[in-house]
Each structure stands twice: as structure tokens, then as C-alpha cells.
Design an enzyme around this catalytic site. Structure first.
Site, PDB file in Angstrom:
ATOM      1  N   LYS A 252       0.843  -1.205   0.000  1.00  0.00           N
ATOM      2  CA  LYS A 252       0.000   0.000   0.000  1.00  0.00           C
ATOM      3  C   LYS A 252       0.872   1.246   0.000  1.00  0.00           C
ATOM      4  CE  LYS A 252      -3.140   2.571   3.044  1.00  0.00           C
ATOM      5  NZ  LYS A 252      -3.809   2.584   4.367  1.00  0.00           N
ATOM      6  N   ASP A 257      -2.661  10.603   3.757  1.00  0.00           N
ATOM      7  CA  ASP A 257      -4.054  10.207   3.883  1.00  0.00           C
ATOM      8  C   ASP A 257      -4.789  11.178   4.796  1.00  0.00           C
ATOM      9  OD1 ASP A 257      -6.456   8.888   3.904  1.00  0.00           O
ATOM     10  OD2 ASP A 257      -5.816   7.327   5.311  1.00  0.00           O
ATOM     11  N   LYS A 264     -10.159  12.640   8.551  1.00  0.00           N
ATOM     12  CA  LYS A 264      -9.653  12.222   9.850  1.00  0.00           C
ATOM     13  C   LYS A 264      -9.609  13.409  10.811  1.00  0.00           C
ATOM     14  CE  LYS A 264      -6.281   8.854   7.994  1.00  0.00           C
ATOM     15  NZ  LYS A 264      -6.704   7.622   8.691  1.00  0.00           N
ATOM     16  N   ASP A 275       1.670   6.300   5.655  1.00  0.00           N
ATOM     17  CA  ASP A 275       0.668   5.399   5.102  1.00  0.00           C
ATOM     18  C   ASP A 275       1.136   4.704   3.826  1.00  0.00           C
ATOM     19  OD1 ASP A 275      -1.721   4.214   5.679  1.00  0.00           O
ATOM     20  OD2 ASP A 275      -2.951   5.658   4.597  1.00  0.00           O
ATOM     21  N   ASP A 334     -12.103   6.949   4.116  1.00  0.00           N
ATOM     22  CA  ASP A 334     -10.888   6.720   4.898  1.00  0.00           C
ATOM     23  C   ASP A 334     -10.506   5.236   4.922  1.00  0.00           C
ATOM     24  OD1 ASP A 334      -8.709   7.444   6.422  1.00  0.00           O
ATOM     25  OD2 ASP A 334      -9.794   7.353   8.331  1.00  0.00           O
ATOM     26  N   GLU A 336      -9.418   3.672   2.314  1.00  0.00           N
ATOM     27  CA  GLU A 336      -8.952   3.784   0.921  1.00  0.00           C
ATOM     28  C   GLU A 336      -7.876   2.779   0.548  1.00  0.00           C
ATOM     29  OE1 GLU A 336      -5.583   4.921   2.911  1.00  0.00           O
ATOM     30  OE2 GLU A 336      -7.625   5.531   3.400  1.00  0.00           O
ATOM     31  N   ARG A 338      -7.494  -0.413   0.984  1.00  0.00           N
ATOM     32  CA  ARG A 338      -7.961  -1.668   0.388  1.00  0.00           C
ATOM     33  C   ARG A 338      -8.412  -1.482  -1.055  1.00  0.00           C
ATOM     34  NH1 ARG A 338     -12.269  -2.212   5.072  1.00  0.00           N
ATOM     35  NH2 ARG A 338     -10.540  -1.065   6.024  1.00  0.00           N
TER      36      ARG A 338
END
Length: 486
Positions: A252, A257, A264, A275, A334, A336, A338
Site C-alpha cells: 500500500k 491520507d 480524519k 501510510d 478513509d 482507501e 484496500r
């Protein structure tokens, strides 16, 4: 970075480091026999110091003794615990920190010394790591370490493996620590290209937004659509001629993010430069496999995007068409990671057709809730594959714990308007995310591993070979595992 060399004997060192092992109920801590041993005078002096310095021999204990006018001028006693690789790694990290004001030190190892050498070198290089975007404060003075061993030529390969492993872990730390004001998908892809240029046998392809759209990578495009910095898909391939096994690693790569429209809170957003730690780990492991010339084909896929808030951002309730045609409904922007991983996994299965498929991702906060800050959560339907990867992770000094993939939780993924619901609010966050990813593994379902490594990708304090900040988690474990494949 530290220069480390193997030598057959100490050359009148200014600072000599002698390892110390714990005692028992009826015996005190003692010097570890080294090859060659220190001179009688130094050995006697060090032995006399042990009870005075109150050394227990615990891994990472450091005591320095000054010897004005003597050779060596400084004698350092270093606790190495049981003398296994983790204890030597811990000792090496402690020595790197304690010796920051030294320029050069000499460390004596026990006969044979392969286990001690690997642990010591990794500990020295990882414990001395620091990431700063300013010159203020200066760099540590320690620049050279001579390691005294009985067979420098015979242990050269061990040194090379340890050095490469640590260097690749440091690279992953650098990539992850870099602020997102610098690090966007284009920058990350450029860093991969620069690193891959050192290995002419590596094959690199970087897909830009237009190519992603033409080929149907809807998840990557959706997540990256709200940013002025367009998404990328990095494909890095190591193809040794003698490889009989093909592994695809997926990481990933969300370079920042915000949570998107499901934004968030500020405390949760502060460290979101991390991230993309999964992408950093798999890229670095592939570079390491090439540097070590491991006889296994490794293809790494790093879907890169910046999840931002704008008029072009994807919305809660959108339906996304992933690579290969599967659609997913998302009610939380949030969740995202996956979405980009789903594209990469589907592409790997349909186009690359590997023997084994492994993904690493800073996927959920539920990982830390379940396992704390130092364990990754590992998911797989393949008992042997899970056991092999867990063993490699443990041997490398990292930690993971196998988690379940309950069949009755699959119903949580049901959607009224799409093939799957990507972010059902039904609890078991890390487990459900893994089950969603499994839906994109096709006929590789029984040869796939997912590791949710959000928690161990970052350290809030100094611990053993970890420094504050990015840990480079996953690089060491993956390289250990890849080295076992043929």
C-alpha cells in the site's frame, strides 16, 4: 553510514569492545571467549571490572572504562545476553548509540561468529539510523567499526547480507519518514527509479494516470482523484535466470491520507506520511533481493496515491470498478488502502500469475487495538505459507501474529448495489479488510498472505534496533523469507 570491516585481529585499537555473557545463580557475568582473545592484561582488567561495574550481561548493557596511556585507551564491556542473533542485534544498536562520540571502535566476536556478526551489524546500522532534514545537531561521530573474527574471508558473505538487509531497511525508513510536502506519488516513483538504476537486471514500469485509466485501475484512480498529484502504479521486477518460484509483493502506497471526504481528526492525520510504509517495505525488499542476487523471481506492485479532499475526491456511497471488473461500494473514504490494493492484487492474479502472493499494508487502526504497537497481523488460508513467513519475520527480529479469516464474516461484504461492500461498519476491522482483499486473489486465494502492519511501521520511542519514527518493518522479514525460496 557506518563503514564496517572484518579483521583477523585488533590493530592497536583506541577503543576495544569485549562481549559479556550473563552468569547464573552461582556464577557472575563473564567475558565471552573471543577469537583471537584479548591480551592477558586486558582480559584480567576486564574480568576485574565486571563486578565493580555491576554488569549482568543483559543484551544492550554498555560500560566504558578509561585506560589513560594504555592500549586500548578505552575498554567497553558489552552485554550480549544469550548470544543469539536478537541479543547481538540489541547489543549492536546499544553500542552504536553509546559510541556516538567515538570515531572508530573495534569489536571482538566469538569463534565462528556468523550469528553474532549478522546480529551485531544489523544492530549497528539500524541503531545508528537517524532521519533529519536539517544539519543542526550534526551527525554522530562514529564512522568506522572493525570487527575481529577468526575467518574474515569466510564471513564476508554474512557481512554482505547483514549490510544489505540493514541498508534496505534504512531506505524504507527514509521513504516513510519523508514529509508529504516532498513525497507524492510522482516523487516516490522517481525514488524507485533512482534506486533501481543501480541494478541493471531490474525491470521497472511506472503507470501514470492516463495509463491507469486506459487499463481500468479504478480503485487507484478513485483514491488519487482528489489530489493535484496524480496516482501511479510502480511495477518492479527482479528476474534471475535460475528462478523457479515467482513471488508477487504488493504494498500500500498512500503518500498522505487525509481520510478524504470522511476526513480524519487532526491527531489521526499527523503521521499519515507513514501510510505508504507497505510500499516502501516491498520495494526495498525487492531491491535487496536483487542486491543479494536471490534465486527467486520477485515482482513488486506499489499502487501510489494521495487521498485528499477536493471537488474531485471520491465520495462515500460511490461504486468503484476495480481492475478486472469487480465493483465495490464504499461508504468510508478513509478505508482507501484496500481499494488501491484490490486493483494491484487483481492485476497480479490476472496478468502476472505468480506462485505466491503477499501484500503488506498500513491498513487499519484495529491492528494496534488487537496486537499493540510491535506486531503485524498476518492473514492466510495456507497454513504452511503462514508458518514459513511468520518464522522468517521472527528470525529477522520483527513480530507478527496470525489472525483468523472466519467464513461467516464474509457476509459482511454484501452490498445491494455492487459486488462487494469495501467498508462495512460491522466491527472486526482488520479481519474484514483482509476478507475484502481475499476476494481479489482469484485462484491464488490459497497461496496469498496479507499483513496489516500499520502499528509496527512506526515507533514512538527508541527500542532495541528501532529508532523513533519509521521502522522499515517488513523488509527484514521478507528478505529472510525470500532467501528460503527456490
Amino acid at each position: 553510514m557506518l563503514a564496517i570491516r572484518l579483521v583477523p585481529g585488533p590493530d592497536r585499537p583506541d577503543t576495544l569492545v569485549l562481549p559479556v555473557q550473563p552468569g547464573g545463580p552461582d556464577r557472575p557475568a563473564a567475558l565471552v571467549p573471543t577469537a583471537p582473545p584479548p591480551g592477558d592484561e586486558v582480559r584480567a582488567e576486564a574480568t576485574a571490572l565486571l563486578p565493580v561495574a555491576r554488569l549482568t550481561g543483559e543484551a544492550g548493557e554498555v560500560r566504558e572504562h578509561l585506560r589513560p596511556g594504555g592500549t586500548p585507551a578505552r575498554l567497553v564491556l558489552l552485554g550480549v545476553g544469550a548470544g543469539d542473533e536478537p541479543d547481538w542485534r540489541r547489543a549492536g544498536a546499544a553500542l552504536a548509540r553509546a559510541g556516538k562520540d567515538e570515531t572508530r571502535i573495534t569489536v571482538a566476536l566469538p569463534p565462528g561468529g556468523a550469528v553474532a556478526l549478522r546480529g551485531l551489524v544489523e544492530g549497528l546500522l539500524l541503531g545508528s539510523y537517524r532521519f533529519r532534514m536539517t544539519e543542526a545537531g550534526g551527525a554522530p561521530a562514529l564512522a568506522e567499526v572493525d570487527v575481529v573474527v577468526d575467518d574474515p574471508d569466510g564471513l564476508a558473505a554474512v557481512l554482505a547480507t547483514a549490510r544489505t538487509t540493514a541498508e534496505m531497511t534504512r531506505l524504507a525508513r527514509d521513504l516513510t519518514n519523508t514529509p508529504s510536502s516532498v513525497k507524492n506519488p510522482e516523487w516516490f516513483a522517481g525514488q524507485v527509479a533512482a534506486a533501481a538504476a543501480d541494478h541493471p537486471d531490474l525491470h521497472l514500469r511506472v503507470r501514470e494516470p492516463e495509463e491507469l485509466a486506459a487499463e481500468g485501475f479504478g480503485g487507484i484512480l478513485a483514491v488519487g482523484g482528489g489530489s493535484a498529484s496524480g496516482p501511479r502504479l510502480v511495477e518492479l521486477d527482479w528476474r534471475p535466470a535460475d528462478a523457479r518460484t515467482h513471488v508477487v509483493l504488493v504494498g500500500k502506497g498512500i503518500t498522505f491520507d487525509t481520510g478524504g471526504i470522511s476526513i480524519k481528526p487532526v491527531p489521526a492525520m499527523k503521521l499519515m506520511r507513514k501510510d505508504m510504509a507497505g510500499a516502501a517495505a516491498v520495494i526495498s525488499a525487492t531491491l535487496g533481493a536483487a542486491a543479494l542476487r536471490l534465486p527467486v523471481r520477485v515482482t513488486t506492485l506499489a499502487p501510489l496515491a494521495e487521498n485528499m479532499v477536493s471537488g474531485a475526491a471520491f465520495r462515500p456511497g460511490d461504486v468503484i470498478r476495480h481492475y478486472g471488473g469487480t465493483t465495490s461500494e464504499t461508504t468510508n473514504s478513509d478505508a482507501e488502502g484496500r481499494l488501491v490494493l484490490a486493483d494491484a492484487l487483481a492485476y497480479a492474479v490476472r496478468e502476472l500469475k505468480p506462485d505466491l502472493l503477499v501484500d503488506l499494508a498500513t491498513l487499519t487502526g484495529a491492528n494496534a487495538v488487537a496486537l499493540g504497537k510491535r506486531h503485524g497481523a498476518l492473514y492466510s488460508d495456507n497454513d504452511q505459507l503462514a508458518a514459513d513467513l511468520l518464522a522468517a519475520i521472527e528470525a529477522a527480529g520483527e513480530r507478527a501474529w496470525r489472525m483468523p479469516l472466519p467464513a461467516d464474516y464474509v457476509e459482511y461484504l454484501g452490498s445491494d448495489i455492487a459486488d462487494l461492500h469495501s467498508s462495512p461498519d460491522r466491527g472486526a476491522g482488520s479481519v474484514v479488510a483482509a476478507l475484502f482483499l481475499r476476494e481479489f486473489t482469484g485462484d491464488l486465494r490459497d497461496r496469498w498472505v496479507h499483513v496489516d502492519m500499520s502499528a509496527p511501521s512506526w515507533s514512538d520511542d527508541v527500542h532495541a534496533e528501532l529508532t523513533k519514527g519509521a521502522t522499515g518493518w517488513g523488509v527484514r522479514g521478507l528478505l529472510r523469507w525470500l532467501a528460503t525460496l527456490r
